[in-house]
Design a protein around this motif. Sequence first.
Motif, PDB file in Angstrom:
ATOM      1  N   LEU A 101       0.831  -1.205   0.000  1.00  0.00           N
ATOM      2  CA  LEU A 101       0.000   0.000   0.000  1.00  0.00           C
ATOM      3  C   LEU A 101       0.863   1.252   0.000  1.00  0.00           C
ATOM      4  CD1 LEU A 101      -2.596  -1.073   2.747  1.00  0.00           C
ATOM      5  CD2 LEU A 101      -2.647  -1.558   0.300  1.00  0.00           C
ATOM      6  N   LEU A 102       2.152   1.093  -0.290  1.00  0.00           N
ATOM      7  CA  LEU A 102       3.112   2.191  -0.189  1.00  0.00           C
ATOM      8  C   LEU A 102       3.046   3.080  -1.436  1.00  0.00           C
ATOM      9  CD1 LEU A 102       4.069   0.111   1.920  1.00  0.00           C
ATOM     10  CD2 LEU A 102       6.414   0.747   1.373  1.00  0.00           C
ATOM     11  N   ALA A 103       2.498   4.259  -1.280  1.00  0.00           N
ATOM     12  CA  ALA A 103       2.381   5.188  -2.409  1.00  0.00           C
ATOM     13  C   ALA A 103       3.759   5.601  -2.899  1.00  0.00           C
ATOM     14  CB  ALA A 103       1.585   6.426  -1.988  1.00  0.00           C
ATOM     15  N   LEU A 110      10.419  -2.387  -4.658  1.00  0.00           N
ATOM     16  CA  LEU A 110       9.976  -3.333  -3.646  1.00  0.00           C
ATOM     17  C   LEU A 110      10.676  -4.676  -3.829  1.00  0.00           C
ATOM     18  CD1 LEU A 110       6.180  -2.465  -3.758  1.00  0.00           C
ATOM     19  CD2 LEU A 110       7.695  -2.078  -1.807  1.00  0.00           C
ATOM     20  N   GLN A 111      10.827  -5.100  -5.088  1.00  0.00           N
ATOM     21  CA  GLN A 111      11.519  -6.351  -5.373  1.00  0.00           C
ATOM     22  C   GLN A 111      12.974  -6.283  -4.925  1.00  0.00           C
ATOM     23  OE1 GLN A 111       9.261  -8.581  -7.622  1.00  0.00           O
ATOM     24  NE2 GLN A 111      10.262  -9.850  -6.085  1.00  0.00           N
ATOM     25  N   LEU A 170      -0.649   3.039 -12.817  1.00  0.00           N
ATOM     26  CA  LEU A 170      -0.912   3.337 -11.410  1.00  0.00           C
ATOM     27  C   LEU A 170      -0.736   4.808 -11.065  1.00  0.00           C
ATOM     28  CD1 LEU A 170       0.370   0.346  -9.247  1.00  0.00           C
ATOM     29  CD2 LEU A 170      -1.967   1.191  -9.487  1.00  0.00           C
ATOM     30  N   ASP A 171       0.152   5.513 -11.760  1.00  0.00           N
ATOM     31  CA  ASP A 171       0.276   6.948 -11.497  1.00  0.00           C
ATOM     32  C   ASP A 171      -1.021   7.670 -11.853  1.00  0.00           C
ATOM     33  OD1 ASP A 171       2.861   6.670 -10.569  1.00  0.00           O
ATOM     34  OD2 ASP A 171       3.791   7.178 -12.482  1.00  0.00           O
ATOM     35  N   ALA A 172      -1.649   7.255 -12.947  1.00  0.00           N
ATOM     36  CA  ALA A 172      -2.938   7.848 -13.328  1.00  0.00           C
ATOM     37  C   ALA A 172      -4.033   7.440 -12.349  1.00  0.00           C
ATOM     38  CB  ALA A 172      -3.309   7.437 -14.751  1.00  0.00           C
ATOM     39  N   LEU A 271       7.535  10.893  -7.634  1.00  0.00           N
ATOM     40  CA  LEU A 271       7.744  10.203  -6.369  1.00  0.00           C
ATOM     41  C   LEU A 271       8.175   8.757  -6.573  1.00  0.00           C
ATOM     42  CD1 LEU A 271       4.657  11.552  -4.393  1.00  0.00           C
ATOM     43  CD2 LEU A 271       7.060  12.138  -4.013  1.00  0.00           C
ATOM     44  N   SER A 272       7.813   8.186  -7.740  1.00  0.00           N
ATOM     45  CA  SER A 272       8.159   6.790  -8.022  1.00  0.00           C
ATOM     46  C   SER A 272       9.584   6.624  -8.507  1.00  0.00           C
ATOM     47  CB  SER A 272       7.198   6.211  -9.069  1.00  0.00           C
ATOM     48  OG  SER A 272       5.877   6.177  -8.586  1.00  0.00           O
ATOM     49  N   ARG A 273      10.204   7.725  -8.925  1.00  0.00           N
ATOM     50  CA  ARG A 273      11.588   7.630  -9.434  1.00  0.00           C
ATOM     51  C   ARG A 273      12.565   7.456  -8.292  1.00  0.00           C
ATOM     52  NH1 ARG A 273      10.414  12.696 -12.486  1.00  0.00           N
ATOM     53  NH2 ARG A 273       9.284  12.060 -14.358  1.00  0.00           N
ATOM     54  N   PRO A 274      13.597   6.631  -8.482  1.00  0.00           N
ATOM     55  CA  PRO A 274      14.602   6.491  -7.420  1.00  0.00           C
ATOM     56  C   PRO A 274      15.350   7.795  -7.234  1.00  0.00           C
ATOM     57  CG  PRO A 274      15.312   5.395  -9.439  1.00  0.00           C
ATOM     58  CD  PRO A 274      13.883   5.819  -9.664  1.00  0.00           C
ATOM     59  N   PRO A 275      15.794   8.072  -6.009  1.00  0.00           N
ATOM     60  CA  PRO A 275      16.543   9.321  -5.770  1.00  0.00           C
ATOM     61  C   PRO A 275      17.837   9.330  -6.575  1.00  0.00           C
ATOM     62  CG  PRO A 275      16.664   7.854  -3.874  1.00  0.00           C
ATOM     63  CD  PRO A 275      15.664   7.253  -4.800  1.00  0.00           C
ATOM     64  N   ALA A 276      18.250  10.534  -6.990  1.00  0.00           N
ATOM     65  CA  ALA A 276      19.478  10.648  -7.801  1.00  0.00           C
ATOM     66  C   ALA A 276      20.711  10.361  -6.948  1.00  0.00           C
ATOM     67  CB  ALA A 276      19.551  12.066  -8.367  1.00  0.00           C
TER      68      ALA A 276
END
Length: 276
Positions: A101-103, A110-111, A170-172, A271-276
């Motif tokens: 459920l992690l937005a 997660l994998q 899912l973003d939409a 928000l879904s992108r990994p941090p740089a």
Amino acid sequence: MSTKIFGFLGAGKMARALAGGLGRARPAFLGGIVASARTPATLDQFAAALGSAREIFRPAPDNRDLVQSSDIILLGIKPAQAAEVLPPLRDLAANRLFISLLAGVPLARLQELLGPAARIIRAMPNTPALIGEGITGYALGTGVTEEDAALAQAALQAVGQALRVEESQLDAVTALSGSGPAYVFHFLNALIEGGTAEGLPPAIARTLAVQTVIGAAKLVAASTESPLALADQVKSPNGTTVAACNVLAERHWEETLRSAIAAARRRAAELSRPPA
């Protein structure tokens, strides 16, 4: 379908909503509920939400015990806690089903945190799930079986409706139904304030506005006609509804709402992108 133990790793509002929905529905596959949380008070609130299902609830002393005890683990922690909480569970995660459920935390991340053998479903519910009227979009990760998907569908339907989508959608979903209740609340607030400005007592304005939105939504759901076609049925030439809708059109309110949804989708992607 054999009975399953549902483990809730994190027991916040949405986890409580899902657990409470399962508790009310008591589906045949529900064999028990286990939960872990950072504070005893949170666990007490979780247990209180279960109703009669409290008899099949057990608090877990720690997250490892929870994972070992559960067939399906629902991840209800805060997204920022994932990198801290999940890696210590990697050795237990293999061949277990997780519903996240992690937005803003994508399946690939997660994998990475849980290991390649974990089976993961990513879900985006919304807050009306708190009263059993939610809708959840969910996407399947690598290795998830059709039986897993059917189990997730049944569990998520305990708090409303559930729709299977591609993760790329899912973003939409987040922008439309995840954030959507807030748009409706703002719309309702404007209706209520408009009614009181025209002389209605606040309580009456609230009741009129809320039931109007509920009734209109149910009418759309029950009809094969488009929302705009149903709007035309309310309008009389040169009548009150036309006068109001002309103002809405002049203010470009539909375009504004579409732009708001686009902004929410862009933010969800960021928000879904990994941090740089």
